[in-house]
Design an enzyme around this catalytic site. Sequence first.
Site, mmCIF file in Angstrom:
data_model
loop_
_atom_site.group_PDB
_atom_site.id
_atom_site.type_symbol
_atom_site.label_atom_id
_atom_site.label_comp_id
_atom_site.label_asym_id
_atom_site.label_seq_id
_atom_site.Cartn_x
_atom_site.Cartn_y
_atom_site.Cartn_z
ATOM 1 N N HIS A 119 0.811 -1.222 0.000
ATOM 2 C CA HIS A 119 0.000 0.000 0.000
ATOM 3 C C HIS A 119 0.844 1.272 0.000
ATOM 4 O O HIS A 119 0.324 2.350 -0.292
ATOM 5 C CB HIS A 119 -0.980 -0.008 1.194
ATOM 6 C CG HIS A 119 -0.349 0.273 2.521
ATOM 7 N ND1 HIS A 119 -0.012 -0.725 3.414
ATOM 8 C CD2 HIS A 119 -0.014 1.433 3.137
ATOM 9 C CE1 HIS A 119 0.489 -0.193 4.507
ATOM 10 N NE2 HIS A 119 0.504 1.117 4.361
ATOM 11 N N ASP A 149 0.202 -7.614 1.397
ATOM 12 C CA ASP A 149 0.654 -6.228 1.539
ATOM 13 C C ASP A 149 2.180 -6.131 1.489
ATOM 14 O O ASP A 149 2.788 -5.391 2.251
ATOM 15 C CB ASP A 149 0.125 -5.611 2.834
ATOM 16 C CG ASP A 149 0.193 -4.081 2.803
ATOM 17 O OD1 ASP A 149 0.298 -3.517 1.705
ATOM 18 O OD2 ASP A 149 0.170 -3.466 3.887
ATOM 19 N N SER A 222 4.735 2.598 7.840
ATOM 20 C CA SER A 222 4.369 1.438 7.039
ATOM 21 C C SER A 222 5.526 0.982 6.160
ATOM 22 O O SER A 222 6.138 1.786 5.461
ATOM 23 C CB SER A 222 3.168 1.768 6.149
ATOM 24 O OG SER A 222 2.015 1.963 6.918
#
Length: 477
Positions: A119, A149, A222
């Site tokens: 993402h 992911d 992230s």
Amino acid sequence: MRRLPTLTTFWLLVVIGFLAGCSDSTSTPDRPEPLVTGLPDFTLLVEKEGPAVVNISTVTHQDQAELKEQMDQIPEFFRRFFEQFGGEGVPQVPQEREARSLGSGFLISSDGYVLTNHHVVAEADEIMVRLQDRRELKAELIGADEQSDIALLKVEAQDLPVVDIGSSAGLKVGEWVLAIGAPFGFDSSVTAGIVSAKGRSLPSDSYVPFIQTDVAINPGNSGGPLFNLRGEVVGINSQIFSRSGGYMGVSFAIPIDMAMDVVSQLKEHGKVSRGWLGVLIQEVDRDLAQSFGLDQPRGALVSQVLKGSPAEQAGVQPGDIITEFNDEAIYRSSELPRWVGLVKPGEDAELTVIRDGQEKSLTVTIGLLPDDPSLAMQGIIPGQDGADALGVQVRAASEAELSKLDLKAGVVVTEVKEGPARLAGIESGDVLVTLNNVPIDSPETFAEAVAALPESGTVAALINRDGNPRFLALKLK
């Protein structure tokens, strides 16, 4: 009147008390050593591993064609409003725009392979990697896997610092862990905490057994690494649970063992292949457990077996409760997709199911998960749903959905694309009851009805929307 003891007497009493204390200590059992001896020092870990953590920035160009499509969605009422009162009609299509995002990553090889979250780089036109020494390198996307992911990048450089890859298998709840990343764009930020739980399943991620921590993770973290005290990467920081958009004490990381398996597949094939069983499942609650004769809620209850799926060929039936998969106990239904996904397509797997109160063993040859797993999870098999012909995806309707609408049969529309269905006014969430006077009671009968449609002309479709039935005319080519 009592006199105070002399100095000699005072010291004599002190010595006697000391000897008495020693005598008492030797007579009592040894006390256990404390389980926690002090807080860890992360300085050496950060100095050694920090240079291999990178900041990732992306740029996404939104072209005029996409913007024009968005402008075309303006309702007719607002179009007339602009024409009558705006003086210049509907607003003009704006020029090309750029969307930017920030995230983290880490180098896993000295020749420039970088691991991050999918993402972080999804739909990016440009990806830049900034090293700790302030160098900025343009990155190429080698491959990405939305389901886990994970994304693998490559920069052109040599002799780069790399992290030490560990294993998440031996990670223990309560163990100290440390994260390095760029929250809110602040490079090389370090936060620490402990492992709160392992094997967490999130509603939006059926294929990842997340590591839950209380390490402070925020937007920008992230894709960054999660280290153990030995300086080994044990996870990739991926998500947070938050009601405010920021850190609230619950963070989730992807286990590094799973991530490295994805990396090897991305390097070799550019994509990830996962196993597929072909069943729709639901949780077993206390009432269902009692009705099926279980001593406690456990397993994954099969509510539907997809036609032509590996499960159907193996003899799995609706109403079966899958309690074991390849000797792995299934306590919650969310655990099953994870274990199935780890099996390579074409390999055999052993199932233990409870059927009519009796345990039964089945052998299933695992299939290949369709490219869009969300469709498979909804009971949609690509190529059997008529989406290409009508521009609509459907799934089987549950008994509860049909009962609420007082229907005996129908399928639920899950997606409407460009095509006759959208032009006719069919919307996502509608229940399709008949097509060209053919009753529709499953995705399979819908596919058969679509295949039997004429190449041109107009056909009628009966739908039910929020309890209101209506016929719509679908104009074919």
